[in-house]
Design an enzyme around this catalytic site. Structure first.
Site, PDB file in Angstrom:
ATOM      1  N   ASP A  56       1.076  -1.003   0.253  1.00 40.80           N
ATOM      2  CA  ASP A  56       0.283  -0.263   0.114  1.00 40.80           C
ATOM      3  C   ASP A  56       0.890   2.113   0.067  1.00 40.80           C
ATOM      4  O   ASP A  56       1.577   1.377   0.441  1.00 40.80           O
ATOM      5  CB  ASP A  56      -0.849  -0.169   1.132  1.00 40.80           C
ATOM      6  CG  ASP A  56      -2.274   1.180   1.237  1.00 40.80           C
ATOM      7  OD1 ASP A  56      -3.043   0.400   1.573  1.00 40.80           O
ATOM      8  OD2 ASP A  56      -1.635   2.558   0.963  1.00 40.80           O
ATOM      9  N   ILE A  57       0.627   2.515  -0.910  1.00 45.29           N
ATOM     10  CA  ILE A  57       1.250   3.091  -1.172  1.00 45.29           C
ATOM     11  C   ILE A  57       0.833   4.180   0.542  1.00 45.29           C
ATOM     12  O   ILE A  57       2.407   5.330   0.466  1.00 45.29           O
ATOM     13  CB  ILE A  57       1.076   3.770  -2.220  1.00 45.29           C
ATOM     14  CG1 ILE A  57       2.058   5.078  -2.880  1.00 45.29           C
ATOM     15  CG2 ILE A  57      -0.530   5.417  -1.918  1.00 45.29           C
ATOM     16  CD1 ILE A  57       2.479   5.185  -4.270  1.00 45.29           C
TER      17      ILE A  57
ATOM     18  N   ASN B 192     -12.693  -2.983   3.258  1.00 46.20           N
ATOM     19  CA  ASN B 192     -13.090  -1.818   3.063  1.00 46.20           C
ATOM     20  C   ASN B 192     -14.636  -2.298   1.732  1.00 46.20           C
ATOM     21  O   ASN B 192     -14.399  -2.206   0.961  1.00 46.20           O
ATOM     22  CB  ASN B 192     -13.212  -0.451   3.097  1.00 46.20           C
ATOM     23  CG  ASN B 192     -11.873  -0.406   4.413  1.00 46.20           C
ATOM     24  OD1 ASN B 192     -12.243  -1.174   5.186  1.00 46.20           O
ATOM     25  ND2 ASN B 192     -10.758   0.304   3.996  1.00 46.20           N
TER      26      ASN B 192
ATOM     27  N   GLN C 130     -15.286   2.063   1.669  1.00 46.08           N
ATOM     28  CA  GLN C 130     -14.193   1.618   0.864  1.00 46.08           C
ATOM     29  C   GLN C 130     -13.698   2.825  -0.057  1.00 46.08           C
ATOM     30  O   GLN C 130     -15.023   3.956  -0.843  1.00 46.08           O
ATOM     31  CB  GLN C 130     -14.663   1.252  -0.062  1.00 46.08           C
ATOM     32  CG  GLN C 130     -14.672   0.479  -1.857  1.00 46.08           C
ATOM     33  CD  GLN C 130     -14.844  -0.961  -1.988  1.00 46.08           C
ATOM     34  OE1 GLN C 130     -16.556  -1.445  -2.018  1.00 46.08           O
ATOM     35  NE2 GLN C 130     -14.301  -1.674  -3.061  1.00 46.08           N
TER      36      GLN C 130
ATOM     37  N   HIS D 192     -10.320  -5.261  -2.971  1.00 49.05           N
ATOM     38  CA  HIS D 192      -8.982  -5.031  -2.534  1.00 49.05           C
ATOM     39  C   HIS D 192      -8.848  -5.672  -0.920  1.00 49.05           C
ATOM     40  O   HIS D 192      -9.624  -5.202   0.202  1.00 49.05           O
ATOM     41  CB  HIS D 192      -7.878  -3.849  -2.897  1.00 49.05           C
ATOM     42  CG  HIS D 192      -8.850  -2.953  -2.204  1.00 49.05           C
ATOM     43  ND1 HIS D 192     -10.129  -2.530  -2.610  1.00 49.05           N
ATOM     44  CD2 HIS D 192      -8.600  -1.610  -0.850  1.00 49.05           C
ATOM     45  CE1 HIS D 192     -10.079  -0.715  -2.318  1.00 49.05           C
ATOM     46  NE2 HIS D 192      -9.130  -0.733  -0.934  1.00 49.05           N
TER      47      HIS D 192
ATOM     48  N   HIS E  97      -7.540  -5.950   2.305  1.00 46.09           N
ATOM     49  CA  HIS E  97      -6.391  -5.003   3.248  1.00 46.09           C
ATOM     50  C   HIS E  97      -5.238  -5.952   3.909  1.00 46.09           C
ATOM     51  O   HIS E  97      -6.337  -7.032   4.625  1.00 46.09           O
ATOM     52  CB  HIS E  97      -6.402  -4.047   3.668  1.00 46.09           C
ATOM     53  CG  HIS E  97      -7.400  -2.752   3.340  1.00 46.09           C
ATOM     54  ND1 HIS E  97      -6.102  -1.943   2.938  1.00 46.09           N
ATOM     55  CD2 HIS E  97      -8.159  -2.157   2.868  1.00 46.09           C
ATOM     56  CE1 HIS E  97      -6.644  -0.690   2.582  1.00 46.09           C
ATOM     57  NE2 HIS E  97      -7.550  -0.930   2.537  1.00 46.09           N
TER      58      HIS E  97
HETATM   59  P1  5GP Z   1     -10.101   1.316   0.935  1.00 46.03           P
HETATM   60  O1  5GP Z   1     -10.273   2.796   1.427  1.00 46.03           O
HETATM   61  O2  5GP Z   1     -10.379   1.705  -0.202  1.00 46.03           O
HETATM   62  O3  5GP Z   1      -9.696   0.681   1.325  1.00 46.03           O
HETATM   63  O4  5GP Z   1      -7.856   1.803   0.294  1.00 46.03           O
HETATM   64  C1  5GP Z   1      -7.515   1.786  -0.290  1.00 46.03           C
HETATM   65  C2  5GP Z   1      -6.001   2.247   0.481  1.00 46.03           C
HETATM   66  O5  5GP Z   1      -5.576   1.819  -1.681  1.00 46.03           O
HETATM   67  C3  5GP Z   1      -5.500   2.710   0.682  1.00 46.03           C
HETATM   68  O6  5GP Z   1      -5.194   2.485   2.007  1.00 46.03           O
HETATM   69  C4  5GP Z   1      -4.740   3.554  -0.914  1.00 46.03           C
HETATM   70  O7  5GP Z   1      -2.990   4.194   0.486  1.00 46.03           O
HETATM   71  C5  5GP Z   1      -4.472   2.575  -0.831  1.00 46.03           C
HETATM   72  N1  5GP Z   1      -3.507   2.967  -2.316  1.00 46.03           N
HETATM   73  C6  5GP Z   1      -4.679   4.137  -3.493  1.00 46.03           C
HETATM   74  N2  5GP Z   1      -3.968   4.040  -4.711  1.00 46.03           N
HETATM   75  C7  5GP Z   1      -2.818   3.314  -4.388  1.00 46.03           C
HETATM   76  C8  5GP Z   1      -1.640   3.359  -5.439  1.00 46.03           C
HETATM   77  O8  5GP Z   1      -2.108   3.972  -6.689  1.00 46.03           O
HETATM   78  N3  5GP Z   1      -0.774   2.451  -5.183  1.00 46.03           N
HETATM   79  C9  5GP Z   1      -0.362   1.521  -4.209  1.00 46.03           C
HETATM   80  N4  5GP Z   1       0.586   0.777  -3.712  1.00 46.03           N
HETATM   81  N5  5GP Z   1      -1.646   1.882  -3.407  1.00 46.03           N
HETATM   82  C10 5GP Z   1      -2.870   2.884  -3.149  1.00 46.03           C
END
Ligand code: 5GP
Ligand code: ZN
Length: 134
Positions: A30-31, A86, A93, A99, A101
């Site tokens: 995760d970034i 999420n 989400q 995705h 985690h």
């Molecule tokens: P969500 O809140 O949708 O469950 O989490 C999305 C996750 O994707 C976040 O933890 C965010 O840091 C990660 N993320 C979003 N864009 C990128 C990206 O371009 N590269 C990577 N490696 N992670 C990303």
């Protein structure tokens, strides 16, 4: 899907730090990590939620989680994990490509557990909610 950031990563148009990959899934760091080795595991096909995924790929996710955690286990040796996703806007989400985690955990890292996500059981008793399922 064209404007999906995770599809762009699958297409290798954006680089990623791959933790695990097979024909159905890609797991990458995760970034914005919330823990050392915070990894997201995605199906390679675009699906917003688990309800949008075909059964074969859905079935491949749990073994892929195990293989991804096994890689993390060997490289980082965490003390434990929180693993989940999420689902939908109400579930937090933000990226509309399913995705999972995988959060490595260490004793004393100050984090909480899945019970920390929400504490709003509402007015109905467990018995009343249970009756809705009978
Ligand atoms: P969500 O809140 O949708 O469950 O989490 C999305 C996750 O994707 C976040 O933890 C965010 O840091 C990660 N993320 C979003 N864009 C990128 C990206 O371009 N590269 C990577 N490696 N992670 C990303
Ligand atoms: Zn996508």
């Amino acid at each position: 899907m064209k404007d999906c950031i995770f599809c762009t990563i699958v297409a290798k148009k954006i680089p990623n730090y791959t933790v695990y990959e097979d024909s159905h899934v890609l797991a990458f760091l995760d970034i914005h990590p919330r823990a050392k080795g915070h990894t997201v595991l995605i199906p390679k096909v675009h699906a917003e939620t688990i309800f949008d995924l075909n059964e074969e790929i859905a079935k491949s996710l749990l073994p892929a989680v195990e293989r991804t955690a096994d890689r993390i286990e060997h490289v980082l040796s965490p003390d434990g994990y929180n693993i989940g996703w999420n689902h939908g806007e109400a579930g937090g989400q933000e990226v509309s490509h399913l995705h999972i985690h995988i959060l490595p955990r260490w004793h004393g890292d100050g984090g909480t557990n899945i019970h920390g996500i929400v504490n709003h059981p509402g007015e109905m008793s467990v018995e009343e909610v249970g009756a809705l399922f009978s």
